[in-house]
Scaffold this active site. Sequence first.
Site, mmCIF file in Angstrom:
data_model
loop_
_atom_site.group_PDB
_atom_site.id
_atom_site.type_symbol
_atom_site.label_atom_id
_atom_site.label_comp_id
_atom_site.label_asym_id
_atom_site.label_seq_id
_atom_site.Cartn_x
_atom_site.Cartn_y
_atom_site.Cartn_z
ATOM 1 N N ARG A 15 15.401 -12.859 9.335
ATOM 2 C CA ARG A 15 15.517 -14.317 9.333
ATOM 3 C C ARG A 15 14.414 -14.934 10.197
ATOM 4 N NH1 ARG A 15 21.702 -14.652 11.199
ATOM 5 N NH2 ARG A 15 20.960 -12.818 12.344
ATOM 6 N N LYS A 75 17.863 -15.038 16.850
ATOM 7 C CA LYS A 75 18.618 -14.150 17.729
ATOM 8 C C LYS A 75 18.160 -14.273 19.174
ATOM 9 C CE LYS A 75 21.422 -11.735 16.734
ATOM 10 N NZ LYS A 75 22.888 -12.014 16.705
ATOM 11 N N HIS A 96 25.009 -15.583 22.342
ATOM 12 C CA HIS A 96 26.117 -14.632 22.515
ATOM 13 C C HIS A 96 26.085 -14.014 23.909
ATOM 14 C CE1 HIS A 96 27.319 -14.990 18.346
ATOM 15 N NE2 HIS A 96 26.080 -14.752 17.958
ATOM 16 N N ASP A 270 29.092 -9.232 17.921
ATOM 17 C CA ASP A 270 28.160 -10.108 18.639
ATOM 18 C C ASP A 270 28.727 -10.559 19.977
ATOM 19 O OD1 ASP A 270 25.831 -10.245 17.168
ATOM 20 O OD2 ASP A 270 26.557 -11.816 15.854
ATOM 21 N N ILE A 301 24.493 -9.014 11.058
ATOM 22 C CA ILE A 301 24.883 -8.751 9.673
ATOM 23 C C ILE A 301 24.173 -9.678 8.678
ATOM 24 C CG2 ILE A 301 26.825 -8.774 8.033
ATOM 25 C CD1 ILE A 301 28.632 -7.841 10.306
#
Length: 372
Positions: A15, A75, A96, A270, A301
């Site tokens: 991504r 991320k 996270h 996560d 995922i």
Amino acid sequence: MIVGIPKEIKDHEYRVGIVPSGVRTLAEAGIKVIVEKSAGIGSNIPDNEYEESGAEIVESAKEVYEKSDMIIKVKEPLEEEYDYLREDLILYTFLHLASSRSLTEELLKRKVTAIGYETIQLENGLLPLLTPMSEIAGKLSVQVGASFLEKERGGRGVLLGGVPGVLPGKVIIIGGGTAGINAAKIACGMGAEVTVLDIKQEKMAYIEDIFGSRIFTLISNSKNIEEKAAEADLLIGAVLIPGKKAPKIIPREVIKKMKEGSVFVDISVDQGGCAETTKPTTHSNPVFKEEGVIHYCVTNIPSAVACTSTYALTNVTLPYALKIAKEGFRNAVSNDKALAKGVNTYQGKLVCQAVAESFEMEFSPLNSLIQF
């Protein structure tokens, strides 16, 4: 304000933080965007599409970070990226933090203004930036679970939908939120026997309204989890407490009682995972076997369907990014309560209460640092 888009470096993270239409929206608002070379390749977005939308392409992540006031990622930063972090930087990404004390401490030490997609929360409790990724992870959890149930991949050799004269496989989903409901949609579509466990009566009533007799619901408690897990061909953990570490509601003893070759997919990984046997895995090495049960605990995922995920993510992250870039950080969080909840660290202070409680660290309310 200059907005920077670095290339993701997490294992098999395809991504990217923004799509060309998002760049164009920012550019039309007078905001400069710089994108690291090849950042969008994993999502089938070539550099020239970013350039045509108004972005400047630069050669390295170092250059992106050095030139930018705000970084938009997908991320959390990895250790290799820590040296790029600095005091006057706004970091806007999935964080996270409850699953990583080391990253939390690094952001505090470097006094980064860190905004976590997963903690931006509307007054009705909805997590608008987490929702599309939870939808995707929920749907994929059944697809990957069905795949690893195949005998040649180490599973029990069960077809979730069964065939005439043979019972379908049993899918047990713990957690009836966005991820759990989307897992149920796919599992029902495959023809599996599906049971969803949740702690909220109103959630179960809602699920029954949607699915009718195609699905069973059950209150989530230790006894019911133990009994249903023992029946499962595919067990899916979809437990979420916004911002906090996921509770370990599936003890090792429950995993021990599951069928040999059954599959456990932990979407909650996560945030640390909801089983005592959970440990993070990657797309390169997605599964491990524990107590005879195949565990799939990949921490990103949705990257498996990066094309879909990147566009879905930009749809929800862009409005807040535009707000921050146009109004400035202080005005943006002062004028938007949902965005203010998304701030995790600011000026070396931990301003997300859920993360502070997870690590028993000192919590400083954001409104004590910024008056609003």
